[in-house]
Design an enzyme around this catalytic site. Structure first.
Site, PDB file in Angstrom:
ATOM      1  CG  ASP A   1       0.729  -0.084   1.379  1.00  0.00           C
ATOM      2  OD1 ASP A   1       0.060   0.559   0.548  1.00  0.00           O
ATOM      3  OD2 ASP A   1       1.393   0.443   2.301  1.00  0.00           O
TER       4      ASP A   1
ATOM      5  CE1 TYR B   1      10.808  -0.804   7.331  1.00  0.00           C
ATOM      6  CE2 TYR B   1      10.534   1.441   6.549  1.00  0.00           C
ATOM      7  CZ  TYR B   1      10.101   0.374   7.304  1.00  0.00           C
ATOM      8  OH  TYR B   1       8.940   0.486   8.020  1.00  0.00           O
TER       9      TYR B   1
ATOM     10  CE  LYS C   1       9.294  -3.636  11.428  1.00  0.00           C
ATOM     11  NZ  LYS C   1      10.430  -4.528  11.583  1.00  0.00           N
TER      12      LYS C   1
END
Ligand code: F6R
Ligand code: MG
Ligand code: MG
Length: 370
Positions: free
Chosen positions: A12, A234, A237
């Site tokens: 991404d 984080y 995902k």
């Protein structure tokens, strides 16, 4: 026969809008860079696809897995695409490029990697699966069913060439350990592990010794990079990908696709913090809109030779409408739970999201109960 390598490397590097999809200009830029890779003979052929906010580079070559030139080309490609994403101020430009300098292998730098090297057969069908808004363990159920479930794969029962079963390589992604397990003999033990899909993930599948295919050449592979372990916090995902070979001593194409007729619950979705159904979609519908999802899977079918013949957009078929409708119903049902489990992930999985920061603020306000 010569060996072929297929490398599927994804990242991404900027979403449009938000985390929904990939802008056209990123695909064009990636194609431009990979064309240079064909000219310089690093790779033989490539396709650039997108699923959700993930840019997917599919390359074939004869350099084997973990090849420095191929990984370096992919890294260079993601860097160039990131520059375009920055120019357009796309969302989270460069999100998955977690390291500054390339040092020989793209693994551990943020992008997801699935690669297979195999001896070319007379004809080699292969499916590249790409998921968005979920984690590698989302592949456990479908890969198990493809290679070990006789209710899914008729060939396990009636085709002598796969009747003996397969070998599963399972990783414990917390302890960085792996185990090889034989099916059907060790089916129950295998399920004891891979049912815990946030920890034990299927990495590769091998044919058994004595099968038609070489026992040391994987026939399926799943990307198992864990972004939070690389980044230390984080960053979304992992949005896994997988390569699965098919036919003649392997499950048929239809047996490879069959498990996706059940939109099983996977974790990811909004803020990587929710359980939701995995919806099979065509590439044109691989945009994550409702509550940043629901999690999606797209499938690109190829015949592999010197060239990549394809992709055939395998979920672009009305037969999957029934599954999609079911996924829509499950989406509606799960969403009605709002912030409550089991829509929201259990606490141990939330550890790797932004929730602990909220809870930390509250910690001083707790007093002892006598
Ligand atoms: C999930 C995902 C999105 C984002 C959400 C918040 O994998 O990518 O659901 O987590 O849109 O994004 P930020 O924090 O970038 O505003
Ligand atoms: Mg994103
Ligand atoms: Mg994504």
């Amino acid at each position: 026969m010569a060996k072929i390598t297929v490398s599927l490397i994804k990242a991404d590097v900027g979403g449009y809008p938000g985390h929904a999809s990939v802008h056209e200009s990123l695909i064009k830029k990636a194609e431009e860079i990979l064309s240079q890779g064909v000219e310089t003979e690093v790779i033989r052929d490539f396709r650039v696809l997108a699923t959700g906010d993930d840019l997917e580079l599919i390359m074939n070559h004869n350099r084997g897995t973990d090849n420095e030139e191929v990984h370096s080309l992919a890294w260079k490609c993601f860097e160039a695409v990131t520059d375009v994403a920055k120019e357009l101020k796309l969302y989270g430009a460069g999100q998955d490029l977690l390291k500054d300098a390339f040092s020989g292998n793209i693994k551990g730098m943020g992008p997801g990697v699935a690669e297979l090297e195999f001896t070319e057969r007379e004809s080699d069908p292969l499916v590249a699966f790409m998921m968005d808004k979920t984690e590698p363990g989302a592949f456990n159920l479908p890969i198990y069913r493809i290679f070990a479930d006789p209710f899914n794969t008729a060939g396990l029962v009636i085709d002598p060439s796969i009747h003996d079963g397969f070998v599963f390589e399972v990783w414990d992604i917390y302890e960085h350990k792996r185990v090889f397990m034989n099916t059907p003999e060790e089916t129950y033990d295998l399920l004891a592990l891979i049912g815990a899909k946030s920890r034990y993930v299927i990495k590769r599948i091998f044919p058994k010794k004595g099968s038609k295919l070489p026992a040391d050449e994987a026939v399926a592979v799943v990307s198992t990079e864990k972004l939070y372990q690389i980044a230390g916090e984080y960053v979304g995902k992992d949005d896994p990908v997988a390569l699965v070979r098919a036919q003649s001593g392997l499950p048929a194409l239809g047996e490879v696709l069959e498990p996706f007729a059940f939109p099983h619950l996977v974790s990811g979705w909004m803020r990587g913090s929710h359980n939701g159904p995995l919806m099979p979609v065509s590439f044109k519908d691989a945009r994550c809109t409702r509550f940043d999802g629901p999690p999606r899977v797209a499938a690109a079918g190829f015949q592999i030779s010197e060239k990549l013949v394809g992709p055939s957009d395998l979920f672009d078929d009305p037969i999957w409408d029934y599954t999609r409708r079911k996924a829509q119903k499950v989406t509606e049902y799960m969403r009605r739970h709002g912030p409550f489990e089991p829509h929201r992930l259990p606490m141990e999985d939330m550890e790797y999201t932004t929730l602990p920061k909220v809870l930390k603020e509250l910690s001083d306000r707790f007093e002892k109960v006598e």
